[in-house]
Design an enzyme around this catalytic site. Structure first.
Site, PDB file in Angstrom:
ATOM      1  N   GLY A  14      -6.289  33.993  31.422  1.00 12.01           N
ATOM      2  CA  GLY A  14      -5.315  34.166  32.513  1.00 12.01           C
ATOM      3  C   GLY A  14      -5.943  33.762  33.840  1.00 12.01           C
ATOM      4  O   GLY A  14      -5.646  34.330  34.896  1.00 12.01           O
ATOM      5  N   GLY A  68      -3.860  33.117  36.959  1.00 17.47           N
ATOM      6  CA  GLY A  68      -2.915  34.160  37.358  1.00 17.47           C
ATOM      7  C   GLY A  68      -3.343  34.886  38.618  1.00 17.47           C
ATOM      8  O   GLY A  68      -4.262  34.467  39.332  1.00 17.47           O
ATOM      9  N   GLN A  69      -2.668  36.017  38.854  1.00 19.95           N
ATOM     10  CA  GLN A  69      -2.845  36.742  40.115  1.00 19.95           C
ATOM     11  C   GLN A  69      -4.295  37.193  40.324  1.00 19.95           C
ATOM     12  O   GLN A  69      -4.870  36.963  41.380  1.00 19.95           O
ATOM     13  CB  GLN A  69      -1.914  37.955  40.111  1.00 19.95           C
ATOM     14  N   ASP A  91      -6.762  29.316  30.550  1.00 16.91           N
ATOM     15  CA  ASP A  91      -5.363  29.656  30.807  1.00 16.91           C
ATOM     16  C   ASP A  91      -4.509  28.829  29.851  1.00 16.91           C
ATOM     17  O   ASP A  91      -4.979  27.842  29.277  1.00 16.91           O
ATOM     18  CB  ASP A  91      -4.985  29.375  32.264  1.00 16.91           C
ATOM     19  N   ILE A  92      -3.247  29.232  29.719  1.00 15.51           N
ATOM     20  CA  ILE A  92      -2.378  28.515  28.781  1.00 15.51           C
ATOM     21  C   ILE A  92      -2.110  27.087  29.265  1.00 15.51           C
ATOM     22  O   ILE A  92      -1.894  26.189  28.478  1.00 15.51           O
ATOM     23  CB  ILE A  92      -1.076  29.307  28.535  1.00 15.51           C
ATOM     24  N   ARG A  93      -2.158  26.901  30.597  1.00 21.52           N
ATOM     25  CA  ARG A  93      -2.009  25.556  31.169  1.00 21.52           C
ATOM     26  C   ARG A  93      -3.125  25.312  32.167  1.00 21.52           C
ATOM     27  O   ARG A  93      -3.552  26.241  32.854  1.00 21.52           O
ATOM     28  CB  ARG A  93      -0.671  25.430  31.909  1.00 21.52           C
ATOM     29  N   ASP A 135      -4.190  29.615  24.445  1.00 20.27           N
ATOM     30  CA  ASP A 135      -3.040  30.494  24.248  1.00 20.27           C
ATOM     31  C   ASP A 135      -3.566  31.733  23.528  1.00 20.27           C
ATOM     32  O   ASP A 135      -4.008  31.649  22.374  1.00 20.27           O
ATOM     33  CB  ASP A 135      -2.001  29.744  23.386  1.00 20.27           C
ATOM     34  N   TYR A 176       6.574  46.282  30.058  1.00 23.77           N
ATOM     35  CA  TYR A 176       5.227  46.046  30.596  1.00 23.77           C
ATOM     36  C   TYR A 176       4.398  47.333  30.501  1.00 23.77           C
ATOM     37  O   TYR A 176       3.260  47.327  30.021  1.00 23.77           O
ATOM     38  CB  TYR A 176       5.380  45.592  32.052  1.00 23.77           C
ATOM     39  N   LYS A 230       1.174  48.384  28.242  1.00 14.40           N
ATOM     40  CA  LYS A 230      -0.084  48.844  28.848  1.00 14.40           C
ATOM     41  C   LYS A 230      -0.570  50.124  28.155  1.00 14.40           C
ATOM     42  O   LYS A 230      -1.760  50.293  27.926  1.00 14.40           O
ATOM     43  CB  LYS A 230       0.069  49.081  30.358  1.00 14.40           C
TER      44      LYS A 230
HETATM   45  N1  SER Z   1       1.610  44.802  39.997  1.00 14.77           N
HETATM   46  C1  SER Z   1       2.189  44.857  38.700  1.00 14.77           C
HETATM   47  C2  SER Z   1       3.623  44.484  38.717  1.00 14.77           C
HETATM   48  O1  SER Z   1       4.262  44.679  39.730  1.00 14.77           O
HETATM   49  C3  SER Z   1       2.048  46.228  38.118  1.00 14.77           C
HETATM   50  O2  SER Z   1       0.788  46.373  37.569  1.00 14.77           O
HETATM   51  O3  SER Z   1       4.111  44.036  37.730  1.00 14.77           O
END
Ligand code: SER
Length: 321
Positions: free
Chosen positions: A9, A12-13, A35-37, A52, A142, A146
């Protein structure tokens, strides 16, 4: 010898900042981004694998081929995007994690990091100073993923002795990573809008308070947890992690101290329901006690730094046009 690290990832963020941070600490040749791309323009920025995480044989290939010893497994789908595509969220967030933990055991990895979230809590948890140990009954896919993921991490530790470490990140605010489908992402969008348009329509209500953290604190927390002695990390499910809590209205007022004409309107959408199911603040007493966690950025310091860094980039972009 510095271990060889894999970050999934990586675009990502968290990944897009954690990779350069780890490379600055351990050396570019020790950190493989995956990453996937392949992110555009990343060709010359260090070692990269297209991966992936739902494909376990691909994980095996990367781990064996690169001699990986430590993984930061960040690949995941965030909360708001997860509600749009729950099957995908489960596949990436839970099946992907299980694939990674299996591979970590097979390849005898020294350590694995996995990000959990404040989303493990549901509406029945205390909203203020939510303690480490309270019922985990999330209402988003989500959050459900988790909780399942934390249980998996603990299982792989107990059954196979795999040293998995895990943080429940609050909402993260970054001046590098673009917002990517999270509920807390309004706190990133708002800075971009303030600088580019001078106005912002917020998808949460003005009074919505959520636990938040500036990315430099999150990066430091991650590395401090991973570098702590094993005896200082007795918990292999997620540690609560806290820095600041603020409402959408409070961050808007803080930005207005720098940009007085900044105008914000509020038009809550389906993300409001997600935010309403999460804590306003969490207690991270255990992280502070076990491995010495302490945050540095409050709302004022975060806002000044965000505006300085993003402002400089906006100016450069304008000059280039
Ligand atoms: N920051 C994340 C979200 O908003 C939560 O862990 O999805």
């Amino acid at each position: 010898m510095t271990p060889r690290v894999l970050v999934t990832g990586s675009a990502g963020q968290v990944g897009s900042e954690l990779v350069p941070f780890l490379r600055s600490l351990y050396g570019s040749d020790r950190v493989v981004a995956a990453d996937i791309r392949r992110p555009p323009g990343s060709g010359d920025r260090g070692e990269f694998e297209q991966l992936d995480v739902t494909d376990s044989s691909a994980i095996d290939r990367v781990m064996a081929g690169r001699g990986i010893e430590v993984v930061y497994h960040l690949a995941g789908v965030l909360s708001a995007r997860g509600e749009e595509a729950p099957q995908l969220a489960w596949r990436v967030n839970v099946d992907g994690l299980r694939n990674m933990l299996e591979a970590a055991v097979r390849h005898r990895l020294a350590r694995v990091f996995w990000p959990s979230s404040i989303a493990v809590f549901g509406p029945d948890a205390p909203r203020e100073q939510t303690p480490q140990g309270c019922p985990l009954n999330p209402t988003t896919i989500y959050g459900v993923g988790k909780v399942a993921g934390e249980l998996l991490c603990n299982y792989y530790f107990t059954k196979y002795g795999l040293d998995v470490r895990c943080l429940r990140y609050p909402g993260l605010v970054s001046n590098m990573a673009p917002p990517g489908g999270g509920t807390t992402d309004y706190a990133v969008d708002i800075f971009h809008a303030a600088l580019s348009k001078g106005r912002y329509t917020c998808f949460l209500r003005e009074g919505t308070v959520l636990p938040m953290m500036y990315m430099p604190d999150a990066l430091r927390a991650t590395v401090e947890l991973m570098e702590a002695e094993q005896r200082s990390v007795p918990r292999h499910m997620g540690y609560n992690l806290a820095a600041v809590s603020f409402s959408a209205g409070e961050i808007a007022s803080e930005i207005r101290k720098h940009i007085p004409s900044f105008a914000v309107t509020y038009a809550p959408d389906e993300r409001q329901t997600i935010a309403d199911s999460w804590p306003k603040s969490v207690s991270d007493e255990e992280a502070r006690r076990d491995w010495g966690w302490s945050h540095r950025y409050d709302l004022a310091a975060m806002t000044s730094d965000m505006l300085a860094k993003l402002g400089a980039r906006h100016l450069r972009a304008e000059k280039d046009v």
